[in-house]
Scaffold this motif. Sequence first.
Motif, mmCIF file in Angstrom:
data_model
loop_
_atom_site.group_PDB
_atom_site.id
_atom_site.type_symbol
_atom_site.label_atom_id
_atom_site.label_comp_id
_atom_site.label_asym_id
_atom_site.label_seq_id
_atom_site.Cartn_x
_atom_site.Cartn_y
_atom_site.Cartn_z
ATOM 1 N N HIS A 37 0.829 -1.209 0.000
ATOM 2 C CA HIS A 37 0.000 0.000 0.000
ATOM 3 C C HIS A 37 0.861 1.255 0.000
ATOM 4 O O HIS A 37 0.621 2.191 -0.787
ATOM 5 N N ALA A 38 1.867 1.283 0.850
ATOM 6 C CA ALA A 38 2.704 2.481 0.979
ATOM 7 C C ALA A 38 3.511 2.771 -0.276
ATOM 8 O O ALA A 38 3.668 3.932 -0.680
ATOM 9 N N GLN A 40 2.855 1.353 -3.319
ATOM 10 C CA GLN A 40 2.070 1.114 -4.536
ATOM 11 C C GLN A 40 2.744 0.071 -5.423
ATOM 12 O O GLN A 40 2.872 0.232 -6.634
ATOM 13 N N GLY A 57 11.505 9.753 2.406
ATOM 14 C CA GLY A 57 10.061 9.965 2.451
ATOM 15 C C GLY A 57 9.290 8.662 2.538
ATOM 16 O O GLY A 57 8.262 8.571 3.233
ATOM 17 N N GLU A 58 9.773 7.644 1.835
ATOM 18 C CA GLU A 58 9.137 6.327 1.890
ATOM 19 C C GLU A 58 9.271 5.730 3.285
ATOM 20 O O GLU A 58 8.319 5.128 3.813
ATOM 21 N N GLU A 60 9.540 7.335 6.119
ATOM 22 C CA GLU A 60 8.630 8.036 7.032
ATOM 23 C C GLU A 60 7.195 7.534 6.872
ATOM 24 O O GLU A 60 6.480 7.332 7.865
ATOM 25 N N HIS A 61 6.779 7.338 5.617
ATOM 26 C CA HIS A 61 5.413 6.879 5.359
ATOM 27 C C HIS A 61 5.204 5.459 5.887
ATOM 28 O O HIS A 61 4.216 5.182 6.592
ATOM 29 N N ILE A 62 6.127 4.562 5.579
ATOM 30 C CA ILE A 62 6.024 3.172 6.039
ATOM 31 C C ILE A 62 6.072 3.118 7.562
ATOM 32 O O ILE A 62 5.298 2.388 8.198
ATOM 33 N N GLN A 63 6.964 3.882 8.146
ATOM 34 C CA GLN A 63 7.096 3.900 9.607
ATOM 35 C C GLN A 63 5.793 4.343 10.273
ATOM 36 O O GLN A 63 5.359 3.773 11.276
ATOM 37 N N SER A 64 5.128 5.339 9.665
ATOM 38 C CA SER A 64 3.857 5.818 10.200
ATOM 39 C C SER A 64 2.802 4.725 10.159
ATOM 40 O O SER A 64 2.065 4.499 11.135
ATOM 41 N N LEU A 65 2.719 4.015 9.019
ATOM 42 C CA LEU A 65 1.729 2.942 8.883
ATOM 43 C C LEU A 65 2.023 1.808 9.854
ATOM 44 O O LEU A 65 1.113 1.279 10.518
#
Length: 280
Positions: A37-38, A40, A57-58, A60-65
């Motif tokens: 999902h993160a 795509q 940036g990836e 940070e996004h994955i870590q948040s999820l």
Amino acid sequence: MPAPDGQAFAIPPGATIGSLLRHPPLDALEARILLSHALQLSRAQLVTQSERVLASGEIEHIQSLFRRRIAGEPVAYILGEREFFGLLLQTTPDVLIPRPETELLVELALDLLPHGGSVLDMGTGSGAIAIAIGNARREATVTALDASEAALAVARRNALRHAVAVRFLHSDWYAALGEERFDLIVSNPPYIVAGDPHLSQGDLRFEPADALTDHADGLNAIRTIVAGAARHLEAGGWLLMEHGYDQADAVRELLVRQGFHDVQSWKDLAGIERATGGRK
């Protein structure tokens, strides 16, 4: 074991996709789903690109999820969608997460609904049941109601997404129906007993409480549905309801007391009596 709030988890700079797949901080399948999902990427692409170094940036996004999931938030809410009866449905904290066992209710409805018949879904939530029936039986007339305007907004978006014609009503059970009658009424009402420990465990902690429990003995909503069903069913029409694993006997008794015929229960794939119904 990661900290319950997920804040102890951090992805180091220079991490690759493969490093997260080999040493995920949560369930391996859930990690793959969140990574797909993160980024795509398909599951196959995760493998073929396993040595790719993740950009900041990836990360940070994955870590948040991942942190959200470690803290217990359901994957369906993190992704914002869940598949039900072959349909991908938007899923937000305003609605119950559609579950595989509820597909039994759809299968029964499709078997019992006459060609060109009318069906009412009570407490529709995400619209999963109504939309699944309407998608499979395009000639049917489908009505769905809910007491939550927020839930109805989600359901309307899901119906539009799949181009399924459903009339949605804001209603406290039968209140907005007047004298309308249907060939079939179906419902997955709140049936968990108040104080059940499961309400404070797992995904249920994040789901809307009013969609899970009647804040009483687990049968209040079912009693209301059964008591009013005869007035809103055509002759020979069916009422079908999902219920708890240990409630089949009580639900059958309620139907018999209200004069329903052919009262019976059906088992889900786990062998549990999960749905009960009867005919007017």
